[in-house]
Design a protein around this motif. Structure first.
Motif, PDB file in Angstrom:
ATOM      1  N   ASP A 128       0.566  -1.129  -0.473  1.00 48.37           N
ATOM      2  CA  ASP A 128      -0.169  -0.117   0.391  1.00 48.37           C
ATOM      3  C   ASP A 128       0.128   1.160  -0.043  1.00 48.37           C
ATOM      4  O   ASP A 128       0.414   2.141  -0.113  1.00 48.37           O
ATOM      5  N   GLU A 129       2.696   1.284   0.141  1.00 47.10           N
ATOM      6  CA  GLU A 129       3.425   2.738  -0.225  1.00 47.10           C
ATOM      7  C   GLU A 129       2.986   2.940  -1.312  1.00 47.10           C
ATOM      8  O   GLU A 129       2.839   2.190  -2.042  1.00 47.10           O
ATOM      9  N   VAL A 130       3.228   4.239  -0.892  1.00 49.74           N
ATOM     10  CA  VAL A 130       3.184   4.939  -2.368  1.00 49.74           C
ATOM     11  C   VAL A 130       4.960   4.966  -2.910  1.00 49.74           C
ATOM     12  O   VAL A 130       5.254   4.744  -2.472  1.00 49.74           O
ATOM     13  N   GLN A 131       4.767   4.070  -3.972  1.00 48.91           N
ATOM     14  CA  GLN A 131       5.821   4.571  -5.129  1.00 48.91           C
ATOM     15  C   GLN A 131       6.259   5.006  -5.886  1.00 48.91           C
ATOM     16  O   GLN A 131       5.555   6.006  -6.744  1.00 48.91           O
ATOM     17  N   VAL A 132       7.541   6.155  -6.174  1.00 46.06           N
ATOM     18  CA  VAL A 132       7.457   7.463  -7.320  1.00 46.06           C
ATOM     19  C   VAL A 132       8.239   6.144  -8.647  1.00 46.06           C
ATOM     20  O   VAL A 132       8.813   5.429  -7.782  1.00 46.06           O
TER      21      VAL A 132
ATOM     22  N   ALA B 128      13.389   5.454  -3.833  1.00 47.77           N
ATOM     23  CA  ALA B 128      12.514   4.262  -4.106  1.00 47.77           C
ATOM     24  C   ALA B 128      13.004   3.362  -4.189  1.00 47.77           C
ATOM     25  O   ALA B 128      13.800   2.873  -5.063  1.00 47.77           O
TER      26      ALA B 128
ATOM     27  N   THR C 109      10.628  -1.162  -5.276  1.00 50.45           N
ATOM     28  CA  THR C 109       9.497  -1.532  -5.868  1.00 50.45           C
ATOM     29  C   THR C 109       9.435  -2.943  -5.055  1.00 50.45           C
ATOM     30  O   THR C 109       9.525  -4.164  -5.679  1.00 50.45           O
TER      31      THR C 109
END
Length: 272
Positions: free
Chosen positions: A252-256, A265, A267
């Motif tokens: 659910d974390e925001v990925q750049v 960043a 993944t």
């Protein structure tokens, strides 16, 4: 001294073994463990592409088994009484495990297979083993692989039919399907299991349409360095997933996401 594994002689037995293989590894590092689990649980439906790919492989690598595994359906109009009777008689003659192909599919596959065989003959390649399936252990994880051919030339071989054998198209395929990971995975499995060094891994690409061109490819060191990293990530993910019984997706974390990943960043899939 490691005891070499016994070859697995039937594909059904091979598919039933729970182990990390190239296809699963590709899902683990290319997408997520959740996608890997979906791959493990999916029904393997026969498609035209899979059917034709299997026929081409058999014609090139195991021609002596071709008539046992594949049969060409008669050309008849099953809407008519005679055509229906002809096809029913054909179906009653089938043996268990045989794959039925159309006359058109059979003709196309044999042309493609012929192009592949001629390419191998020009290079003087012969195989000591084909469709070679086995399992082995690496760092406490069971691995399995199915190698198309173990060449007497000291190379492991894989046959792939494709739309385009040009260098640019093959590079695109390598990146899309992680063929570098396949080359690394299979070579590591073979050398680990049999304590026998090979000279390398080669792909024979053959086009599926005229002029049925072929290309023999070895993947260079830079792409193989990425394959080594991908393999270690897949190995760790598989070990943790099977140990914890958890197969997470993307989180659910925001990925750049950018053209070049930033240092902050990530993944990677992490486990609590």
């Amino acid at each position: 001294m490691r005891i070499p594994p016994e070859p697995i002689t039937h594909r059904v037995l091979y598919d039933g073994i729970q182990a990390l293989n190239y296809s699963l590894a590709k899902e683990l590092v290319g997408k997520s463990p959740a996608h890997g689990l979906a791959y493990l649980n999916q029904e393997r439906e026969e498609t035209k592409a899979l059917r034709m790919g299997s026929l081409i492989h058999c014609a090139v690598l195991q021609p002596e088994l071709l008539n046992e595994k594949f049969v060409t359906a008669p050309e008849c109009d099953r809407r008519t009484k005679d055509g229906k009777a002809t096809y029913e008689a054909f179906q009653s003659s089938l043996k268990p495990g045989m794959t039925v192909v159309s006359a058109e599919e059979s003709a196309e596959c044999h042309i493609i297979a012929s192009a592949a065989k001629h390419a191998l003959e020009r290079m003087g390649v012969e195989f000591e083993m084909t469709e070679f399936m086995f399992t082995t252990d690496h760092c406490g994880v069971q691995l399995k692989c199915a190698i198309d051919g173990v060449g007497t030339d000291g190379y492991l071989w894989d046959l792939k039919s494709t739309d385009d054998c040009s260098p640019a198209a093959i590079l695109k395929s390598i990146r899309a399907y992680r063929y570098n990971l396949q080359a690394y995975f299979y070579r590591l499995c073979f050398e680990t299991a049999f304590e026998r060094r090979v000279l390398g891994f080669r792909f024979l690409f053959v086009e599926k349409a005229p002029p049925y061109a072929t290309a023999v490819v070895e993947i260079g060191p830079e792409l193989m360095s990425y394959a080594c990293s991908d393999f270690e990530k897949a190995l760790q993910a598989y070990r943790e997933c099977t140990t914890l019984g958890e197969w997470p997706a993307y989180g659910d974390e925001v990925q750049v996401i950018d053209i070049k990943p930033s240092a902050s960043a990530s993944t990677a899939i992490t486990f609590a």
